[in-house]
Write a protein that holds these residues in place. Structure first.
Motif, PDB file in Angstrom:
ATOM      1  N   CYS A 118       0.765  -1.801   0.280  1.00 50.82           N
ATOM      2  CA  CYS A 118      -0.075   0.340  -0.146  1.00 50.82           C
ATOM      3  C   CYS A 118       0.640   1.455   0.022  1.00 50.82           C
ATOM      4  CB  CYS A 118      -0.710  -0.431   1.213  1.00 50.82           C
ATOM      5  SG  CYS A 118      -1.937   1.411   0.953  1.00 50.82           S
ATOM      6  N   HIS A 131      -0.870   4.183   0.301  1.00 53.50           N
ATOM      7  CA  HIS A 131      -1.268   5.504   1.217  1.00 53.50           C
ATOM      8  C   HIS A 131      -1.657   6.406   0.523  1.00 53.50           C
ATOM      9  CE1 HIS A 131       0.592   2.337   3.681  1.00 53.50           C
ATOM     10  NE2 HIS A 131       2.085   3.560   3.768  1.00 53.50           N
ATOM     11  N   CYS A 187      -6.838   1.368   4.216  1.00 55.29           N
ATOM     12  CA  CYS A 187      -5.785   1.758   4.311  1.00 55.29           C
ATOM     13  C   CYS A 187      -5.000   2.154   6.016  1.00 55.29           C
ATOM     14  CB  CYS A 187      -5.125   2.781   3.501  1.00 55.29           C
ATOM     15  SG  CYS A 187      -3.719   3.869   3.449  1.00 55.29           S
TER      16      CYS A 187
HETATM   17 ZN   LIG Z   1      -1.901   2.515   4.009  1.00 58.94          ZN
END
Ligand SMILES: [Zn+2]
Ligand SMILES: Nc1nc2c(ncn2[C@@H]2O[C@H](COP(=O)(O)OP(=O)(O)OP(=O)(O)O)[C@@H](O)[C@H]2O)c(=O)[nH]1
Ligand SMILES: [Mg+2]
Length: 313
Positions: A264, A266, A272
């Motif tokens: 991820c 973000h 997230c």
């Molecule tokens: Zn994240």
């Protein structure tokens, strides 16, 4: 310089510390307080102020650095294809900012990430408080860092540097920041015979250079040493990974590894943890935005320049 009793050419190595770095030449202070001008043997990678070294003396005031001893930390920046060493073995980074000329928040964050990646303590100093009421603009922006548990100190190096002294004990500190923030003025106030050149920002930048051109290390007392470094316009972090950069944002750490996807970034992925934390006001939007700016510049290889010239108030 050289003490009587020691030959000017040595066959066994001496131990010393690099106290100034001028490109290919270094000033090394040895244990007996001599200062020698040294070059690095062979094609070794560069040394930095603060490096502990083994040298052979080759003349009355000259030597060759045979070996750089292992470093506890190395603060450096990497601008595109070049690496620029700032200081070795430092334990604390002091980021110097001032209300005039105005400073770049992105540059502060780049310095913070570089310091965090080397596990260094950080002190943020707002200098030149004699010029403005520190509770005004500059402080509004900086209070965020206090909330993040960074120590923020207000001083006027021109009037009184004493509030800084307790923070220097037991540290090898390195002063970093944009040109004109007052790093060398702080050194001159701390070390009266340092005689570091200082200059008005408009004068130096109009001449196309920073006032301080090389790093220099000073011993304040047995337990406190400090390095003055040249003003920075760019602070490339190309040597760090995206994960390193996220880790350099200290308040992100509780959320790292908690996102739905392992990779991820973000930036809007479902699940997230960091974006959730931002929604709950546990992480500031400003810092998330800066994080994204930093990782974008990693992938595009574009490092912004933070010149003080365009920002003089
Ligand atoms: Zn994240
Ligand atoms: N009013 C005021 N001026 C200051 C203070 N500290 C530094 N200055 C002035 O700010 C200018 C820049 O100071 P320097 O110490 O040369 O700044 P620097 O950060 O070392 O700059 P570089 O070497 O180019 O990186 C000089 O004109 C200083 O006299 C302060 O506390 N108050
Ligand atoms: Mg300077």
């Amino acid at each position: 310089m050289r003490l009587p009793g020691r030959p000017s050419v040595t066959s066994s190595p001496l131990h010393g510390e690099i106290v100034a770095a001028f490109g290919r030449h270094f000033l090394v202070k040895t244990a007996d307080d001599s200062t020698l001008i040294c070059v690095l043997r062979g094609k070794k990678r560069g040394g930095a102020c603060g490096d502990r070294v083994e040298i052979y003396q080759t003349g009355p005031e000259q030597g060759v650095i045979e070996r750089i001893l292992p470093r506890s930390a190395l603060l450096y920046r990497s601008d595109l294809s070049r690496e620029k060493l700032i200081a070795a073995n430092a334990t604390q980074v002091i980021i110097v900012v001032a209300p005039v000329p105005s400073f770049s928040e992105e540059l502060i964050n780049r310095c913070l990430v570089a310091a965090e990646s080397q596990r260094l303590s950080v002190l943020i100093v707002l200098n030149k408080t004699d010029l403005v009421d520190p509770s005004r603009v500059a402080l509004n922006g900086l209070s965020l860092y206090r909330e993040l548990d960074y120590t923020l100190l207000h001083i006027s190096a021109r009037n009184d540097v004493k509030p800084l002294l307790p923070y220097l004990e037991d540290h090898l500190s390195v002063l970093v920041g944009q040109s004109g923030m007052g790093k060398s003025t702080i050194i001159n106030a701390l070390v009266p015979d340092a005689e570091r050149a200082t200059a008005d920002i408009s004068a130096t930048l109009d001449a196309g250079r920073h006032t301080t051109t090389h790093a220099r290390l000073y011993h304040l007392d047995r337990n406190a040493r400090i390095i003055d470094s040249p003003g920075i316009q760019q602070f490339g972090l190309q040597h760090l990974s995206i994960e390193d950069i996220a880790w350099g944002f200290r308040e992100f750490r509780p959320y790292i590894g908690k996102c739905k996807f392992n990779n991820c970034r973000h930036s809007g992925e479902p699940g997230c943890a960091l974006v959730d934390a931002m929604r709950e006001n546990k992480v500031s939007v400003r810092r998330i935005d800066l994080y994204h700016k930093l990782i974008t510049s990693l992938s595009t290889n574009r490092i912004p320049s933070f010149s003080s010239r365009t920002k003089i108030q």
